[in-house]
Design an enzyme around this catalytic site. Sequence first.
Site, mmCIF file in Angstrom:
data_model
loop_
_atom_site.group_PDB
_atom_site.id
_atom_site.type_symbol
_atom_site.label_atom_id
_atom_site.label_comp_id
_atom_site.label_asym_id
_atom_site.label_seq_id
_atom_site.Cartn_x
_atom_site.Cartn_y
_atom_site.Cartn_z
ATOM 1 C CB SER A 129 2.040 69.187 86.227
ATOM 2 O OG SER A 129 3.055 70.077 86.626
ATOM 3 C CE1 TYR A 153 2.838 65.900 90.833
ATOM 4 C CE2 TYR A 153 4.612 67.282 90.001
ATOM 5 C CZ TYR A 153 3.272 67.046 90.186
ATOM 6 O OH TYR A 153 2.360 67.955 89.712
ATOM 7 C CE LYS A 157 0.109 65.382 88.286
ATOM 8 N NZ LYS A 157 -1.288 65.094 88.575
#
Length: 348
Positions: A129, A153, A157
């Site tokens: 992302s 989060y 990644k």
Amino acid sequence: MAKNILVTGGAGYIGSHTVLQLLLGGFKAVVIDNLDNSSDIAIKRVAELAGEFGKNLSFHQIDLRDKASLEKLFSSTNFDAVIHFAGLKAVGESVQKPLLYYNNNIIGTINLLEVMASYGCKKLVFSSSATVYGWPKEVPCTEEFPLSATNPYGRTKLFIEEICRDIYRSDSEWSIILLRYFNPVGAHPSGYIGEDPRGIPNNLMPFVQQVAVGRRPALTVFGSDYSTKDGTGVRDYIHVVDLSDGHIAALQKLFESKIGCEVYNLGTGKGTSVLEMVAAFEKASGQKIPLVMAARRPGDVETLYALTDKAENELKWKAKYGIDEMCRDQWSWASKNPYGYGSADSTN
Ligand code: UD1
């Protein structure tokens, strides 16, 4: 012989669109998904949209943390490559429940990579992302920008990217492409598959669409005092079908050349503000979106968009659609499926 691709999280928003493009591109797809934040109806619809290619799709409800089930699958099926979408992705929830995110995203990925390695399947496309750019010093973002994360989060990644780089350093048989998505929106032009988040949507366009169909009274605009053209946040919105095609281009690259571990931005290279996006959606849908101007959302960056030259040059991929098509297809999905894959009484 058609190449056989394992797609983790293939019932989700980006996963389901990518599975469709895979099938239409002549690949076979085996989807695994725990259906935590997705629906098996998406899989059925993908099979229908794929027509005669629908027979090349199979689905297993498997959680990546269930390593025994993963091993069983790999022992009975040969995979030429894996596209790994499965993961939790709500920023706010990740701040409240970091261990859930580390458990689900990191442990799930490690299990997958271990099982892939032990069955000799060493080609991977991973959903990263643009969140890994943190608050960049300048835009557009290139793949060489320094990496950082501002929430659990985002850290999952980033950690998974690092794990992939380490794996390749330890074993050059791996070929890995990390795709850094900007802001995927829209839906398949059929309006038959699209995004269907559980609960209150965190992201802009799912929220806008729920306002348009009368499920929510107004859109809260997070911040109108940014140093941008109209004071609202600017992002690089990309049509989900373009994004899906980016995965097919990445797979082709894995099969055609020895790539090592490479990272590519998938965006359009264009920045659009919240108010511009709302205006485009109102035009496409004919619906008025009432707005409530509010404070900035903690952790939000001001402006984020991609430099897309690397993907264009090396993957021979470029986004085709603009925000009008994104909004047209988002509305087509929303108006045909106001409650997503569920019904009025099963969804809030
Ligand atoms: C968000 C995540 C990012 C994640 C991505 C996944 C945050 C801080 N960032 O990105 O880590 O990778 O989703 O898709 O959550 N907006 C509103 N009202 C809303 C929702 C959004 O004004 O109800 C604004 C935001 O302030 C932002 C823009 O719309 O300016 C886009 O927001 P969103 O769709 O949540 O995406 P990101 O913040 O870019």
